[in-house]
Design a protein around this motif. Sequence first.
Motif, mmCIF file in Angstrom:
data_model
loop_
_atom_site.group_PDB
_atom_site.id
_atom_site.type_symbol
_atom_site.label_atom_id
_atom_site.label_comp_id
_atom_site.label_asym_id
_atom_site.label_seq_id
_atom_site.Cartn_x
_atom_site.Cartn_y
_atom_site.Cartn_z
ATOM 1 N N ASP A 134 0.974 -1.087 0.033
ATOM 2 C CA ASP A 134 0.061 -0.078 -0.075
ATOM 3 C C ASP A 134 0.993 1.164 0.123
ATOM 4 O O ASP A 134 1.655 1.344 0.993
ATOM 5 C CB ASP A 134 -0.853 -0.007 1.204
ATOM 6 C CG ASP A 134 -1.856 1.151 1.321
ATOM 7 O OD1 ASP A 134 -2.117 2.027 0.469
ATOM 8 O OD2 ASP A 134 -2.555 1.177 2.151
ATOM 9 N N SER A 135 0.718 2.239 -0.899
ATOM 10 C CA SER A 135 1.502 3.193 -1.219
ATOM 11 C C SER A 135 1.266 4.213 0.071
ATOM 12 O O SER A 135 2.446 5.102 0.309
ATOM 13 C CB SER A 135 1.264 4.125 -2.397
ATOM 14 O OG SER A 135 -0.073 4.511 -2.668
ATOM 15 N N LYS A 136 0.256 4.151 0.917
ATOM 16 C CA LYS A 136 -0.030 5.288 1.785
ATOM 17 C C LYS A 136 0.990 5.400 2.998
ATOM 18 O O LYS A 136 1.537 6.556 3.271
ATOM 19 C CB LYS A 136 -1.286 5.084 2.265
ATOM 20 C CG LYS A 136 -1.753 6.254 3.225
ATOM 21 C CD LYS A 136 -3.399 5.779 3.655
ATOM 22 C CE LYS A 136 -3.723 7.063 4.761
ATOM 23 N NZ LYS A 136 -5.301 6.180 5.002
ATOM 24 N N ILE A 181 -3.885 2.951 -3.775
ATOM 25 C CA ILE A 181 -2.890 2.774 -4.978
ATOM 26 C C ILE A 181 -1.848 1.863 -4.197
ATOM 27 O O ILE A 181 -1.233 2.103 -3.265
ATOM 28 C CB ILE A 181 -2.283 4.042 -5.293
ATOM 29 C CG1 ILE A 181 -3.187 5.023 -6.019
ATOM 30 C CG2 ILE A 181 -0.771 3.942 -6.369
ATOM 31 C CD1 ILE A 181 -2.692 6.213 -5.953
ATOM 32 N N PHE A 182 -1.724 0.696 -5.023
ATOM 33 C CA PHE A 182 -0.746 -0.286 -4.628
ATOM 34 C C PHE A 182 0.410 -0.527 -5.360
ATOM 35 O O PHE A 182 0.037 0.091 -6.538
ATOM 36 C CB PHE A 182 -1.621 -1.711 -4.456
ATOM 37 C CG PHE A 182 -2.545 -1.686 -3.479
ATOM 38 C CD1 PHE A 182 -2.382 -1.778 -2.064
ATOM 39 C CD2 PHE A 182 -3.877 -2.138 -3.756
ATOM 40 C CE1 PHE A 182 -3.273 -1.938 -1.105
ATOM 41 C CE2 PHE A 182 -4.688 -2.208 -3.134
ATOM 42 C CZ PHE A 182 -4.725 -2.191 -1.589
ATOM 43 N N LEU A 183 1.532 -0.978 -4.955
ATOM 44 C CA LEU A 183 2.563 -0.993 -5.559
ATOM 45 C C LEU A 183 3.375 -2.455 -5.702
ATOM 46 O O LEU A 183 3.385 -3.023 -4.796
ATOM 47 C CB LEU A 183 3.847 0.019 -5.096
ATOM 48 C CG LEU A 183 3.271 1.475 -4.939
ATOM 49 C CD1 LEU A 183 4.246 2.297 -4.327
ATOM 50 C CD2 LEU A 183 3.088 1.952 -6.283
ATOM 51 N N LYS A 184 4.118 -2.685 -6.811
ATOM 52 C CA LYS A 184 4.924 -3.837 -6.938
ATOM 53 C C LYS A 184 6.229 -3.387 -7.448
ATOM 54 O O LYS A 184 6.371 -2.545 -8.230
ATOM 55 C CB LYS A 184 4.180 -4.911 -8.116
ATOM 56 C CG LYS A 184 5.278 -5.909 -8.253
ATOM 57 C CD LYS A 184 4.745 -6.827 -9.470
ATOM 58 C CE LYS A 184 5.755 -7.994 -9.889
ATOM 59 N NZ LYS A 184 6.565 -7.323 -11.070
ATOM 60 N N GLY A 185 7.300 -3.683 -6.798
ATOM 61 C CA GLY A 185 8.522 -3.206 -7.130
ATOM 62 C C GLY A 185 9.263 -2.274 -6.141
ATOM 63 O O GLY A 185 8.576 -1.661 -5.217
ATOM 64 N N LYS A 186 10.239 -1.848 -6.696
ATOM 65 C CA LYS A 186 11.095 -0.728 -6.036
ATOM 66 C C LYS A 186 10.639 0.649 -6.306
ATOM 67 O O LYS A 186 11.502 1.445 -7.017
ATOM 68 C CB LYS A 186 12.638 -0.913 -6.026
ATOM 69 C CG LYS A 186 13.050 -2.483 -5.657
ATOM 70 C CD LYS A 186 14.563 -2.474 -5.817
ATOM 71 C CE LYS A 186 15.106 -3.856 -5.488
ATOM 72 N NZ LYS A 186 16.457 -3.868 -5.826
ATOM 73 N N TRP A 187 9.503 1.060 -5.948
ATOM 74 C CA TRP A 187 9.131 2.389 -5.832
ATOM 75 C C TRP A 187 9.332 3.154 -4.603
ATOM 76 O O TRP A 187 9.426 2.600 -3.469
ATOM 77 C CB TRP A 187 7.606 2.532 -6.124
ATOM 78 C CG TRP A 187 6.974 1.733 -7.413
ATOM 79 C CD1 TRP A 187 6.713 0.776 -7.250
ATOM 80 C CD2 TRP A 187 6.781 2.571 -8.635
ATOM 81 N NE1 TRP A 187 6.314 0.447 -9.066
ATOM 82 C CE2 TRP A 187 6.442 1.560 -9.430
ATOM 83 C CE3 TRP A 187 7.074 3.681 -9.086
ATOM 84 C CZ2 TRP A 187 6.071 1.794 -10.903
ATOM 85 C CZ3 TRP A 187 6.858 4.163 -10.514
ATOM 86 C CH2 TRP A 187 6.141 3.032 -11.312
ATOM 87 N N THR A 188 9.427 4.510 -4.917
ATOM 88 C CA THR A 188 9.718 5.457 -3.625
ATOM 89 C C THR A 188 8.522 6.267 -3.703
ATOM 90 O O THR A 188 8.051 6.797 -4.758
ATOM 91 C CB THR A 188 11.017 6.368 -3.904
ATOM 92 O OG1 THR A 188 11.933 5.417 -3.741
ATOM 93 C CG2 THR A 188 10.876 7.263 -2.495
#
Length: 284
Positions: A217-219, A249-256
């Motif tokens: 979860d990006s939050k 907004i969900f994320l997969k991988g190396k996000w900042t």
Amino acid sequence: MKRITTVWLLCLFAASTALAQTTNLRVMSFNIRYNNPKDSINAWPNRIDKVSSQVLFHQPQLLGVQEALSDQMDDLSQRLPQYKFVGVGRDDGKKKGEFSAIFYDTTRLQLLQSHTFWLSETPETVGSKGWDAAICRIVTYAKFRDRKSRKEFYHFNTHFDHIGKIARRESAKLLLEKVAKISGKLPAVITGDFNATPSDEPIRVITDTQNPLHLADSKPLSKIPHYGPDCTFNSFKAHETSTEPIDYIFLKGKWTVLQHATITQSWKGLYASDHYSVFANLNL
């Protein structure tokens, strides 16, 4: 020589910082509420400019919309000339029924591929309804290349069923499997109205760190603390209806995650939708 080296390093740092800022990726998830004439003062003709102005102001490079009917897609396309979209109506795989479409900024992103699958036991069967769902549900996804960073990634956008508890749980499992299989080693952004709070089973399935396919979860990852209310649904009322989100907004991988917000702009007490949009500023 030492002074020259120091100056060179400072210039290099400044240049890399500037590049990082220009390659940030702004993402928005927005359930825009389907065009229902019975909504009276909140009917679509009274909201289209509110929706489009919110998008134009925040300038997301990626916008996942939910509940959009074909005429609403046309309206947004006219008002967002810098954007194109991918997606189909969920009922016939063409224009009938709600879209879970992805708008993308053509000046920044190059579309490489796109497709839609159904949240059911037969994902490639157009119009298929899964498990105990009240209606058929879909996931639209696209693969993009960032024109600035040249990096490639995927965006998945969806809208889970509002009735079927089994459908939401199984949709979460299917989504994880599809994201992993389709995106492979590439990173991905997953947006949507999941009709579930963080403590509900579908979100727990998606974020379960014991599962190697889980999404983040990006939050809570935001470098700057979340801005705005936690709730993402207002029901066209004067304020949010609970203390928890159902849009993510969900994320997969190396996000900042640099920023995360729930956008609650109103116009004399009127909103752009019965949902607030969710916004994240990301860096890959």
